[in-house]
Design an enzyme around this catalytic site. Sequence first.
Site, PDB file in Angstrom:
ATOM      1  N   LYS A   1      24.088   6.917   6.847  1.00  0.00           N
ATOM      2  CA  LYS A   1      24.295   6.541   5.441  1.00  0.00           C
ATOM      3  C   LYS A   1      25.499   7.281   4.855  1.00  0.00           C
ATOM      4  CE  LYS A   1      19.317   5.982   4.670  1.00  0.00           C
ATOM      5  NZ  LYS A   1      19.058   4.549   4.634  1.00  0.00           N
TER       6      LYS A   1
ATOM      7  N   ASP B   1      14.397  15.052   0.007  1.00  0.00           N
ATOM      8  CA  ASP B   1      14.873  13.991   0.873  1.00  0.00           C
ATOM      9  C   ASP B   1      16.257  13.601   0.348  1.00  0.00           C
ATOM     10  OD1 ASP B   1      15.578  11.650   2.045  1.00  0.00           O
ATOM     11  OD2 ASP B   1      13.709  10.591   1.618  1.00  0.00           O
TER      12      ASP B   1
ATOM     13  N   GLN C   1      19.782   9.665   0.441  1.00  0.00           N
ATOM     14  CA  GLN C   1      20.662   8.875  -0.434  1.00  0.00           C
ATOM     15  C   GLN C   1      21.628   9.743  -1.231  1.00  0.00           C
ATOM     16  OE1 GLN C   1      20.972   5.660  -0.374  1.00  0.00           O
ATOM     17  NE2 GLN C   1      19.164   5.141   0.822  1.00  0.00           N
TER      18      GLN C   1
ATOM     19  N   HIS D   1      10.665   7.224  -0.384  1.00  0.00           N
ATOM     20  CA  HIS D   1      10.772   6.286   0.735  1.00  0.00           C
ATOM     21  C   HIS D   1       9.532   6.503   1.609  1.00  0.00           C
ATOM     22  CE1 HIS D   1      12.383   4.863   4.642  1.00  0.00           C
ATOM     23  NE2 HIS D   1      13.210   4.136   3.934  1.00  0.00           N
TER      24      HIS D   1
ATOM     25  N   CYS E   1      11.304  -0.257   1.604  1.00  0.00           N
ATOM     26  CA  CYS E   1      10.494   0.854   2.170  1.00  0.00           C
ATOM     27  C   CYS E   1      10.052   1.821   1.082  1.00  0.00           C
ATOM     28  CB  CYS E   1      11.254   1.596   3.263  1.00  0.00           C
ATOM     29  SG  CYS E   1      11.827   0.540   4.587  1.00  0.00           S
TER      30      CYS E   1
HETATM   31  N1  7TS Z   1      14.767   8.533   2.643  1.00  0.00           N
HETATM   32  C1  7TS Z   1      15.432   7.724   1.815  1.00  0.00           C
HETATM   33  C2  7TS Z   1      15.578   8.067   0.377  1.00  0.00           C
HETATM   34  C3  7TS Z   1      15.985   6.547   2.322  1.00  0.00           C
HETATM   35  O1  7TS Z   1      16.640   5.735   1.483  1.00  0.00           O
HETATM   36  C4  7TS Z   1      15.850   6.243   3.682  1.00  0.00           C
HETATM   37  C5  7TS Z   1      16.381   4.979   4.273  1.00  0.00           C
HETATM   38  C6  7TS Z   1      15.169   7.155   4.491  1.00  0.00           C
HETATM   39  C7  7TS Z   1      14.643   8.281   3.940  1.00  0.00           C
HETATM   40  C8  7TS Z   1      14.997   6.941   5.947  1.00  0.00           C
HETATM   41  O2  7TS Z   1      16.220   6.985   6.589  1.00  0.00           O
HETATM   42  P1  7TS Z   1      16.305   6.715   8.151  1.00  0.00           P
HETATM   43  O3  7TS Z   1      17.714   6.901   8.489  1.00  0.00           O
HETATM   44  O4  7TS Z   1      15.406   7.683   8.812  1.00  0.00           O
HETATM   45  O5  7TS Z   1      15.825   5.303   8.349  1.00  0.00           O
HETATM   46  N2  7TS Z   1      16.540   3.935   3.365  1.00  0.00           N
HETATM   47  C9  7TS Z   1      16.835   2.663   3.657  1.00  0.00           C
HETATM   48  C10 7TS Z   1      17.058   1.709   2.678  1.00  0.00           C
HETATM   49  O6  7TS Z   1      17.006   1.911   1.483  1.00  0.00           O
HETATM   50  N3  7TS Z   1      17.329   0.531   3.273  1.00  0.00           N
HETATM   51  O7  7TS Z   1      17.289   0.710   4.584  1.00  0.00           O
HETATM   52  C11 7TS Z   1      16.986   2.036   4.851  1.00  0.00           C
END
Ligand code: 7TS
Length: 420
Positions: free
Chosen positions: A236, A210, A213, A133, A375
């Site tokens: 999430k 990371d 997910q 990401h 992203c």
């Molecule tokens: N890493 C992964 C693998 C992600 O899928 C996401 C967010 C992040 C980091 C960042 O998370 P945040 O909470 O800091 O924004 N992924 C997604 C997505 O797939 N669609 O919207 C956000």
Amino acid sequence: MTESALRAAPAAYDVQRVRRDFPILARKVNGRDLVYLDNAASSQRPKAVVDAVVESMTVSNANIHRAIHTLGYEATVGYEEAHKKVARFINARSWREVVFVRNATEALNLVAGAWGLANLRAGDEVVLTIMEHHSNIVPWQMLRARLGVTLKFIPVTPSGLLDLDAAARLITPRTRLVGAVHASNVLGAVNPVGALRDRARAVGAKFLLDGAQSLPHMPVDVRALDCDFFAASGHKMCGPTGIGFLYAKKELLEEMPPFLTGGDMIATVTPEGSTWNELPWKFEAGTAAIAEGIGLGAAVDYLSGLGMERVLAYEEELRGYVLEKLLAFPGLTLYGHRKGEHLAVFSFNVDGVHPHDGANLLDRLGVAVRSGHHCAQPLMAALGMDNTLRASFYLYNTKEEADHLLYALGEVSRLFVHGR
Ligand code: 7TS
């Protein structure tokens, strides 16, 4: 069955019962039953989490770590307890290894901005995967500009799996950190992180995962993974927005300089200089997201109550069901899912349909999916695509909802491809 056998037998996963914990799932969208399949972006929250946040705000609302009064004490205990719940959930050695931050993005920036800035020099290598990401790419690009470190990316095979032969070549004695997404938000692929960790260890590099997910969908044991850093987002995994965490081994957190500075993260301040608070507060500057942190603790309680093994098994069954249907859908190109372990996250295109148009029509039929680059532009480019539709399932989704997705995709195809 004897009483003890009854106690030992795990209860069947009752998805209808789980659904009743999530009031939002009962709502209609555009006159249709909501089918929420955008869980990789943000999951829904069970009532227990909403109640914990409301209770924190209406019963024990005060700032933490400073007040002697009862409300301040209750808020402090609740917020610290949430760290302990997260630590137990990921099997950390100590709750002091769990630093609350806003989200996975901030956790990854903390690693780059505190550990990276203090430990990396020009010519050092950071090896990432092309599946990351953006939040695990851009902070390292900033360090590259600032320090002159070299960034390398482990490629994917055409079937969307990490190329481990390439990884073995790319990780060298100059590599100081290997960073990998545990599960891809685009392909759903669960990466073979043990092999990457072993390679990182063999050259003395730190290992970062990371887990944004992976953690919502599977049991995670940071000790078994033997990672140095693990980042995740509350929103999430049934928790509130505005809260996430970074797990890091205690020795590392002790050595690292602070990331954000100011109130609460200090032990002493004089005009000449400052000393740092104990872990994890050294990394939690300023007034915390207290209610959200308590909400994250409630989310972890909720997931633990369901049992992550059972969640994973249920979602795997759902994945098999959806996969078969998607593969049989005329004109649909599905990315990944041929080999290897995957979550129920599906990125695909339908011939003749722009993903944004597809997502728009699906929404009119009550189905929430994401369209776009998710992203993860380097991964999209590596697989020769720029936008996809993405349906991401979670512990409350059902086979009937999958059927509705397929029906709605049929409508999309009928309208855009056949014009009727
Ligand atoms: N890493 C992964 C693998 C992600 O899928 C996401 C967010 C992040 C980091 C960042 O998370 P945040 O909470 O800091 O924004 N992924 C997604 C997505 O797939 N669609 O919207 C956000």
